[in-house]
Design a protein around this motif. Structure first.
Motif, PDB file in Angstrom:
ATOM      1  N   ALA A 289     -28.086   2.236   2.681  1.00  0.00           N
ATOM      2  CA  ALA A 289     -28.786   3.299   1.939  1.00  0.00           C
ATOM      3  C   ALA A 289     -29.504   2.703   0.744  1.00  0.00           C
ATOM      4  O   ALA A 289     -29.066   2.834  -0.404  1.00  0.00           O
ATOM      5  CB  ALA A 289     -27.795   4.366   1.498  1.00  0.00           C
ATOM      6  N   PRO A 290     -30.641   2.037   0.960  1.00  0.00           N
ATOM      7  CA  PRO A 290     -31.355   1.387  -0.141  1.00  0.00           C
ATOM      8  C   PRO A 290     -32.110   2.367  -1.041  1.00  0.00           C
ATOM      9  O   PRO A 290     -32.525   1.990  -2.123  1.00  0.00           O
ATOM     10  CB  PRO A 290     -32.327   0.462   0.582  1.00  0.00           C
ATOM     11  CG  PRO A 290     -32.547   1.091   1.918  1.00  0.00           C
ATOM     12  CD  PRO A 290     -31.249   1.741   2.274  1.00  0.00           C
TER      13      PRO A 290
ATOM     14  N   TYR B 208     -26.210   8.437   4.230  1.00  0.00           N
ATOM     15  CA  TYR B 208     -26.205   7.065   4.741  1.00  0.00           C
ATOM     16  C   TYR B 208     -25.183   6.236   3.948  1.00  0.00           C
ATOM     17  O   TYR B 208     -25.177   6.237   2.725  1.00  0.00           O
ATOM     18  CB  TYR B 208     -27.593   6.432   4.598  1.00  0.00           C
ATOM     19  CG  TYR B 208     -28.608   6.882   5.624  1.00  0.00           C
ATOM     20  CD1 TYR B 208     -29.487   5.971   6.194  1.00  0.00           C
ATOM     21  CD2 TYR B 208     -28.692   8.210   6.012  1.00  0.00           C
ATOM     22  CE1 TYR B 208     -30.433   6.377   7.123  1.00  0.00           C
ATOM     23  CE2 TYR B 208     -29.625   8.624   6.941  1.00  0.00           C
ATOM     24  CZ  TYR B 208     -30.495   7.712   7.491  1.00  0.00           C
ATOM     25  OH  TYR B 208     -31.428   8.115   8.407  1.00  0.00           O
ATOM     26  N   GLY B 209     -24.309   5.521   4.638  1.00  0.00           N
ATOM     27  CA  GLY B 209     -23.336   4.651   3.988  1.00  0.00           C
ATOM     28  C   GLY B 209     -22.130   5.378   3.426  1.00  0.00           C
ATOM     29  O   GLY B 209     -21.204   4.714   2.898  1.00  0.00           O
TER      30      GLY B 209
END
Length: 432
Positions: free
Chosen positions: A365-366, A375-376
Motif C-alpha cells: 500500500a504505497p 491494502y496490506g
C-alpha cells in the motif's frame, strides 16, 4: 527387343542383390511376423484378398521385393514408379494402361518407392484410382507414414511395418549367395558375424559387401584388418530431421526415467555416433532433470547445466564425457514428477479461475488511497511470528486452497514433505 539388346543385356553385369531377389513368398528371408503361414497377412494373400498397402521399414529389409512377389502371387501386373521421378503426368499414363489391362481381366499393382516424397498433389491424384479399383497401390517408405502421408490417402491403405533383418537372417542371406554363385566367401565364422553387424540389418548392403569380398579372390579367411581394407563401415541409419531422430531421443528419455543407466548410455552413444547435435541432447537432459527428477535430487539440474557449460567450453570429443557424466547422474538419481504435475495443475486452475485479485492483506500500500482500500491491512510478517510461520491465506479470496505440489517419499522430496506436513499442522493450529 532386338537381338543386339538381348546380347548386351546378357553381357551386362547383374548385381548380386538382383540375382538373389526372391520370386516367391517362401524365398523371402525375414518378415516372419507377416509371412509365416499362421499370420493374418499371409492368410489374406492366400485367400486372394487384396488391398492397398504401405510398407514401412528401414532400407534393405525387402520392401520392393515383397511388393513384386505379392504381384506375382495374386497374378497382377507389377508397375514401379519411383517417387523421385514420377510426376502427375507419369502417373496418368500408368492409370490409362492399368484401365486397359483391367478391361482385359488383369489388375495392376502400382509400387511407389519412397512414397513419402510424393507431394500432396501427387498423393491426391492416386485416390480415385485406388477407390475404383484401377490399381492396387503399394507404397514403400522409411519414414513414419503418420507424418509423411496425407490423411485421405492413409485412410485407404493398411500400414505394415517391416523389420530390419536379424543377424540370423543376414547369415542365411550369405549362405544363399554362396549357393547361387557356387563359391565360398573368404570369411570364417567371426568374419561373417563382423560383416553382418556392419550391414546393420540391411540385406542389400550386406550383399553389396559380399560381392566385393567374392572378388577379393583370397584363398584363406580374411582377417578383421583385411575386411576393413576392403569394406567401409556402414554409418548408422539416422536422419536428424526425421523419425529416427525422435525415436532415439525418446528411447534415451524413457531409459533415464526407468533408471536404466546402461540402456541410457547405449542410446546416447547411438545418437552421438550418428552425428546428433550434442547441445540438442543436453537441452533434453536439462528438461529431464526438472520434469522427471525435480526436487527428489536438486543437484540433477545443476549437473546438467554444468555438463552443458563443460561441453560448450571443451567441444567434441572431450566435452562429450561431461554429457556421459550427466546421463549417468540422471539415470541413477531418485525420480519424481511432482513439480511437473504441480505445474500442469496450477496452470489449469489459473486459466479456469480467471483474473482473481490477490487477498488485500498481502498487497503493498504505497499510497493513502490504497491503505484506505484495505491494502496490506492485517498482514502478518512471518519472521515476527512463532516458528517463523504466520499461516495466513495467500490464495485469492474466491479460490479455495489447492494442494498443487505433492512431494513423494523419495530422495530430497522426503524432507520437503516433512516440512509441508509441519507447516500444515501449524496452519490448522492457528485456524482454531
Amino acid at each position: 527387343m532386338s537381338k543386339t539388346d538381348s546380347l548386351f543385356g546378357k553381357l551386362a553385369p547383374q548385381p548380386l542383390a538382383d540375382l538373389l531377389r526372391p520370386k516367391t513368398l517362401e524365398e523371402i528371408i525375414g518378415q516372419g511376423h507377416l509371412l509365416n503361414p499362421d499370420k493374418p497377412f499371409r492368410t489374406m494373400l492366400e485367400r486372394g484378398e487384396t488391398q492397398s498397402l504401405i510398407f514401412w521399414g528401414p532400407p534393405g529389409c525387402g520392401k520392393t521385393t515383397l511388393a513384386q512377389v505379392i504381384a506375382n502371387y495374386i497374378n497382377m501386373h507389377f508397375e514401379c514408379v519411383p517417387a523421385t521421378l514420377g510426376g502427375v503426368a507419369d502417373l496418368r499414363v500408368v492409370f490409362d494402361n492399368a484401365k486397359k489391362r483391367r478391361s482385359m481381366g488383369q489388375g495392376t499393382l502400382l509400387f511407389v518407392d519412397e512414397i513419402h516424397r510424393f507431394n500432396r498433389a501427387q498423393q491426391d491424384v492416386l485416390l480415385p484410382h485406388i477407390e475404383d479399383g484401377t490399381i492396387i497401390l503399394v507404397g514403400a517408405t522409411t519414414e513414419n507414414p503418420s507424418f509423411e502421408l496425407n490423411a485421405a490417402l492413409l485412410s485407404r491403405m493398411q500400414v505394415l511395418t517391416l523389420e530390419r533383418l536379424s543377424l540370423d537372417d543376414l547369415k542365411k542371406l550369405l549362405k544363399r549367395a554362396e549357393s547361387l554363385l557356387g563359391k565360398t566367401l573368404p570369411l570364417d565364422d567371426e568374419g561373417r558375424t563382423v560383416i553382418c553387424h556392419m550391414a546393420d540389418g540391411d540385406g542389400r548392403y550386406l550383399l553389396n559387401m559380399a560381392e566385393i569380398l567374392f572378388n577379393a579372390r583370397s584363398h584363406t579367411p580374411l582377417t578383421y584388418g583385411e575386411i576393413s581394407e576392403y569394406l567401409q563401415k556402414r554409418t548408422p541409419i539416422y536422419d536428424k530431421r526425421q523419425d529416427a531422430h525422435y525415436n532415439l531421443i525418446s528411447a534415451l528419455h524413457k531409459s533415464l526415467r526407468g533408471s536404466d543407466v546402461n540402456a541410457a548410455l547405449y542410446w546416447l552413444a547411438r545418437m552421438l555416433a550418428a552425428g546428433e547435435e550434442p547441445l540438442y541432447i543436453l537441452r533434453r537432459l536439462v528438461r529431464f532433470a526438472s520434469e522427471d527428477i525435480g526436487l527428489a535430487d536438486p543437484q540433477a539440474l545443476v549437473q546438467t547445466i554444468a555438463a552443458k557449460d563443460a561441453y560448450e567450453f571443451l567441444g567434441s570429443p572431450e566435452g562429450e564425457l561431461a554429457i556421459v557424466q550427466a546421463v549417468v547422474y540422471l539415470a541413477t538419481s531418485p525420480k519424481s514428477n511432482a513439480a511437473y504435475i504441480a505445474q500442469n495443475k496450477s496452470l489449469k486452475v489459473a486459466k479456469e479461475a480467471g483474473s482473481l485479485m490477490p487477498p488485500k492483506h498481502i498487497l503493498n500500500a504505497p499510497t493513502k488511497l490504497m491503505k484506505d482500500q484495505g491494502y496490506g491491512k492485517n498482514y502478518l510478517y512471518d519472521h515476527n511470528e512463532a516458528e517463523g510461520f504466520s499461516g495466513q491465506n495467500y490464495f485469492p479470496e474466491k479460490l479455495p486452497r489447492i494442494e498443487f505440489y505433492q512431494p513423494i517419499e523419495i530422495g530430497f522430496e522426503r524432507e520437503i514433505k516433512k516440512r509441508l506436513d509441519y507447516w500444515q499442522k501449524l496452519r490448522e493450529k492457528k485456524s482454531i
